[in-house]
Design a protein around this motif. Structure first.
Motif, mmCIF file in Angstrom:
data_model
loop_
_atom_site.group_PDB
_atom_site.id
_atom_site.type_symbol
_atom_site.label_atom_id
_atom_site.label_comp_id
_atom_site.label_asym_id
_atom_site.label_seq_id
_atom_site.Cartn_x
_atom_site.Cartn_y
_atom_site.Cartn_z
ATOM 1 N N ASP B 178 45.309 66.396 -23.650
ATOM 2 C CA ASP B 178 45.431 67.553 -24.530
ATOM 3 C C ASP B 178 45.931 67.119 -25.899
ATOM 4 O O ASP B 178 46.519 66.050 -26.065
ATOM 5 N N ALA B 179 45.653 67.956 -26.877
ATOM 6 C CA ALA B 179 45.884 67.596 -28.274
ATOM 7 C C ALA B 179 47.364 67.296 -28.558
ATOM 8 O O ALA B 179 47.686 66.364 -29.300
ATOM 9 N N ASP B 180 48.259 68.089 -27.975
ATOM 10 C CA ASP B 180 49.685 67.856 -28.238
ATOM 11 C C ASP B 180 50.129 66.489 -27.753
ATOM 12 O O ASP B 180 50.906 65.795 -28.414
ATOM 13 N N HIS B 181 49.638 66.118 -26.570
ATOM 14 C CA HIS B 181 50.032 64.816 -26.049
ATOM 15 C C HIS B 181 49.452 63.699 -26.917
ATOM 16 O O HIS B 181 50.138 62.719 -27.218
ATOM 17 N N HIS B 182 48.191 63.872 -27.325
ATOM 18 C CA HIS B 182 47.604 62.898 -28.250
ATOM 19 C C HIS B 182 48.491 62.691 -29.468
ATOM 20 O O HIS B 182 48.767 61.555 -29.890
ATOM 21 N N ASP B 183 48.948 63.788 -30.035
ATOM 22 C CA ASP B 183 49.711 63.685 -31.283
ATOM 23 C C ASP B 183 51.053 62.984 -31.079
ATOM 24 O O ASP B 183 51.546 62.287 -31.975
ATOM 25 N N LEU B 184 51.623 63.141 -29.902
ATOM 26 C CA LEU B 184 52.885 62.469 -29.578
ATOM 27 C C LEU B 184 52.638 60.970 -29.370
ATOM 28 O O LEU B 184 53.381 60.122 -29.888
ATOM 29 N N VAL B 185 51.601 60.647 -28.608
ATOM 30 C CA VAL B 185 51.280 59.236 -28.339
ATOM 31 C C VAL B 185 50.969 58.508 -29.649
ATOM 32 O O VAL B 185 51.485 57.423 -29.921
ATOM 33 N N LEU B 186 50.128 59.131 -30.472
ATOM 34 C CA LEU B 186 49.743 58.467 -31.717
ATOM 35 C C LEU B 186 50.909 58.355 -32.694
ATOM 36 O O LEU B 186 50.964 57.420 -33.491
ATOM 37 N N ALA B 187 51.842 59.291 -32.614
ATOM 38 C CA ALA B 187 53.013 59.200 -33.492
ATOM 39 C C ALA B 187 53.761 57.897 -33.248
ATOM 40 O O ALA B 187 54.218 57.255 -34.196
ATOM 41 N N ILE B 188 53.838 57.471 -32.007
ATOM 42 C CA ILE B 188 54.584 56.219 -31.737
ATOM 43 C C ILE B 188 53.708 54.983 -31.886
ATOM 44 O O ILE B 188 54.149 53.971 -32.431
ATOM 45 N N ASN B 244 50.992 65.679 -38.881
ATOM 46 C CA ASN B 244 51.584 65.444 -37.565
ATOM 47 C C ASN B 244 53.103 65.357 -37.717
ATOM 48 O O ASN B 244 53.778 64.536 -37.101
ATOM 49 N N LYS B 245 53.622 66.234 -38.552
ATOM 50 C CA LYS B 245 55.002 66.195 -38.994
ATOM 51 C C LYS B 245 55.994 66.206 -37.836
ATOM 52 O O LYS B 245 56.897 65.359 -37.777
ATOM 53 N N ASP B 246 55.843 67.147 -36.914
ATOM 54 C CA ASP B 246 56.867 67.302 -35.878
ATOM 55 C C ASP B 246 56.980 66.067 -34.995
ATOM 56 O O ASP B 246 58.082 65.568 -34.740
ATOM 57 N N ALA B 247 55.848 65.568 -34.539
ATOM 58 C CA ALA B 247 55.885 64.394 -33.660
ATOM 59 C C ALA B 247 56.404 63.168 -34.418
ATOM 60 O O ALA B 247 57.172 62.364 -33.889
ATOM 61 N N ILE B 248 56.005 63.037 -35.683
ATOM 62 C CA ILE B 248 56.467 61.893 -36.480
ATOM 63 C C ILE B 248 57.970 61.972 -36.712
ATOM 64 O O ILE B 248 58.685 60.964 -36.578
ATOM 65 N N LEU B 249 58.461 63.155 -37.041
ATOM 66 C CA LEU B 249 59.912 63.283 -37.274
ATOM 67 C C LEU B 249 60.698 62.978 -36.001
ATOM 68 O O LEU B 249 61.769 62.368 -36.052
ATOM 69 N N GLU B 250 60.161 63.390 -34.861
ATOM 70 C CA GLU B 250 60.808 63.084 -33.582
ATOM 71 C C GLU B 250 60.875 61.563 -33.349
ATOM 72 O O GLU B 250 61.921 61.029 -32.981
ATOM 73 N N MET B 251 59.769 60.868 -33.592
ATOM 74 C CA MET B 251 59.756 59.422 -33.372
ATOM 75 C C MET B 251 60.613 58.691 -34.408
ATOM 76 O O MET B 251 61.280 57.708 -34.104
ATOM 77 N N LEU B 252 60.603 59.183 -35.645
ATOM 78 C CA LEU B 252 61.447 58.594 -36.679
ATOM 79 C C LEU B 252 62.926 58.729 -36.320
ATOM 80 O O LEU B 252 63.719 57.801 -36.540
ATOM 81 N N ALA B 253 63.292 59.862 -35.753
ATOM 82 C CA ALA B 253 64.698 60.080 -35.379
ATOM 83 C C ALA B 253 65.112 59.083 -34.298
ATOM 84 O O ALA B 253 66.185 58.481 -34.361
ATOM 85 N N ARG B 254 64.229 58.880 -33.318
ATOM 86 C CA ARG B 254 64.535 57.911 -32.253
ATOM 87 C C ARG B 254 64.628 56.497 -32.810
ATOM 88 O O ARG B 254 65.514 55.725 -32.463
ATOM 89 N N PHE B 255 63.666 56.158 -33.663
ATOM 90 C CA PHE B 255 63.666 54.829 -34.267
ATOM 91 C C PHE B 255 64.969 54.585 -35.037
ATOM 92 O O PHE B 255 65.596 53.526 -34.916
ATOM 93 N N SER B 256 65.377 55.578 -35.827
ATOM 94 C CA SER B 256 66.583 55.402 -36.649
ATOM 95 C C SER B 256 67.842 55.305 -35.800
ATOM 96 O O SER B 256 68.755 54.527 -36.109
#
Lengths: 309, 309
Positions: B178-188, B244-256
């Motif tokens: 599904d599209a949401d999962h794609h966007d999360l996977v691709l964010a990382i 893909n703002k939301d997924a990217i911000l989530e991954m950026l927060a984890r990375f930081s």
């Protein structure tokens, strides 16, 4: 055949860098005799199987006896112990150098054990791969790469010239600078990239919502580039982090500041700020390619290399 | 020769991805006719010089007329406008897909303009290089790479199967999610790596204490790896960040968060923590190589590729 540059070359440590020096020195006839030393019996045996030297010693002090050039090729955290060990056995007039990725710390660790009459000229060849150990080395590793020497202010000019000649014969271009500046430059061009790569691979490994199998399958979209640096030797990189702390923390602080600004631009939808940054960074890659420090072939040419294997 | 999969294929956008699809579709005989459309006259002329299609239209609506497969290959920020433009001209029974790096946003932008009777099946081939434009494409780009489809719940199974067959014929392996999962996977796996690469290259570019010439000369020590991703198309990556703002911000927060912990380990000299992280990350690279998603040749094989040029 002309006279070799050094009658006897001693290599203390025989990993990727040490074994590459052994290979190129042999190929170019740079030393009359190559003595290989490492503290691991297994690695020493492997070096002997590979025919990297003329003589093999577990005892580093024995290895440096009567050597004209001694190159210490160990993780930077081990350089003090090596210097203490070999110091008393170094020949008067010998050149002592190293290949460590940090220079201030190596000088602080080794300096006090260098006897009078020995020329200590720290060095750092800017070359490597993600592989380690004596099998990973190859004679062409230093070709068209820079080697930085950080001689102390009172170093003998003739010794600097001779070591420069050695690295040039290995295929390198040679720069000299002071140790502090070296550590600052390397913090941004090498240490920070490795730390960031290790970090992002760790972040991906920890996710609950994305499986490891997904990370692996779809890694060609960017992630795989980081995994190469993050596959580098853990001991070497632990030591780099511990021994260039101040410069690394300074660069990390700048990186994080910039990342916060970028994060803010994403959150607030500032497309112009994003576009400007993403445009500015292109020119550095062009300059690196023009300087012969990377390939212009797409994807680093990995598909070509793969097809040729 | 067997019947082509599609009688008429329309490509809207003819950059790296669009022109690679054109090349492979031609090579494998996947379409009876290939219609190329792009809004830039200059690019369209270049596509024609390269012989990428059978017909060339500045008008996207004209290009999709009577097409059985329409592939939208534009930066994700432009997909809404394209859908509005071509929607009324899409043929009943046609398959409409795209190649965008974000899927939720593309579905939100395009969905309302898709007429009844047209099968809209968003897609994303996980393949690319740092180069862009019609000259950058090549027929082998998708070979051994994954393509992700994110069909809506009510999508026609036959249409999904046919699009899957198309991508497989291009050399890809196909997954659906599904599209949401794609966007999360691709964010990382893709978006975060690009953002980090752009950021570190920007940080290096801004230093006062290290010159740009030093960054370039010594880049083989790690930095150059990041410059490849940071040379990617700025418009495409601006749009990815905005869409893909939301997924990217989530991954950026984890990375930081992880980077702060790593920074703390460096500051306090926690060698064990550093060693553990640096060891753990090695196994992911091994898995990527075993999965055929990167080369085991040292340094991505860039020296081999360079020598072969």
């Amino acid at each position: 055949m002309s006279e070799p540059l050094f009658r006897r070359l001693a290599l203390i440590g025989i990993g990727l860098i040490g074994s590459s020096i052994a290979r190129v020195a042999r190929e170019k006839g740079l030393a009359g005799e190559i003595v290989v030393s490492t503290r691991s019996e297994e690695t020493l045996r492997r070096a002997e199987e590979l025919g990297l030297g003329d003589r093999y010693c577990l005892d580093a002090a024995e290895a440096v006896e009567d050597a004209d050039l001694v190159v210490v090729c160990v993780p930077v955290g081990a350089s003090g112990a090596i210097a203490r060990w070999i110091g008393p056995s170094l020949k008067k007039g010998a050149i002592l150098t190293d290949v460590g990725s940090t220079k201030g710390s190596v000088i602080r660790q080794m300096g006090e054990f260098v006897p009078d009459g020995v020329q200590f000229i720290p060095g750092h060849p800017i070359a490597g791969t993600e592989h380690s150990g004596p099998d990973a080395g190859f004679a062409e590793l230093f070709r068209n790469r820079w080697c930085i020497l950080t001689p102390p202010a009172d170093a003998d000019e003739a010794a600097i010239a001779k070591l420069t000649q050695f690295w040039q014969a290995c295929g390198s271009m040679v720069d000299t600078m002071d140790a502090d500046h070296h550590d600052l430059v390397l913090a941004i061009v090498s240490h920070l990239p490795h730390i960031i790569a290790y970090n992002i691979v760790g972040t991906a490994d920890d996710l609950e919502t994305v499986t490891k199998s997904e990370v692996i399958k779809y890694s060609a979209s960017g992630f795989r580039d980081f995994t190469r640096l993050a596959a580098s030797d853990p001991t070497m990189w632990r030591d780099v982090c511990l021994h260039n702390k101040d410069a690394i923390l300074e660069m990390l602080a700048r990186f994080s500041e910039d990342l916060s600004a970028l994060q803010r631009a994403i959150r607030w939808g500032d497309g112009d700020a994003l576009f400007n940054l993403f445009t500015r960074t292109r020119s550095i890659r062009r300059s690196i390619i023009e300087a012969g420090q990377d390939t212009a072939v797409p994807n680093f040419g990995r598909d070509i290399a793969e097809a040729g294997e």
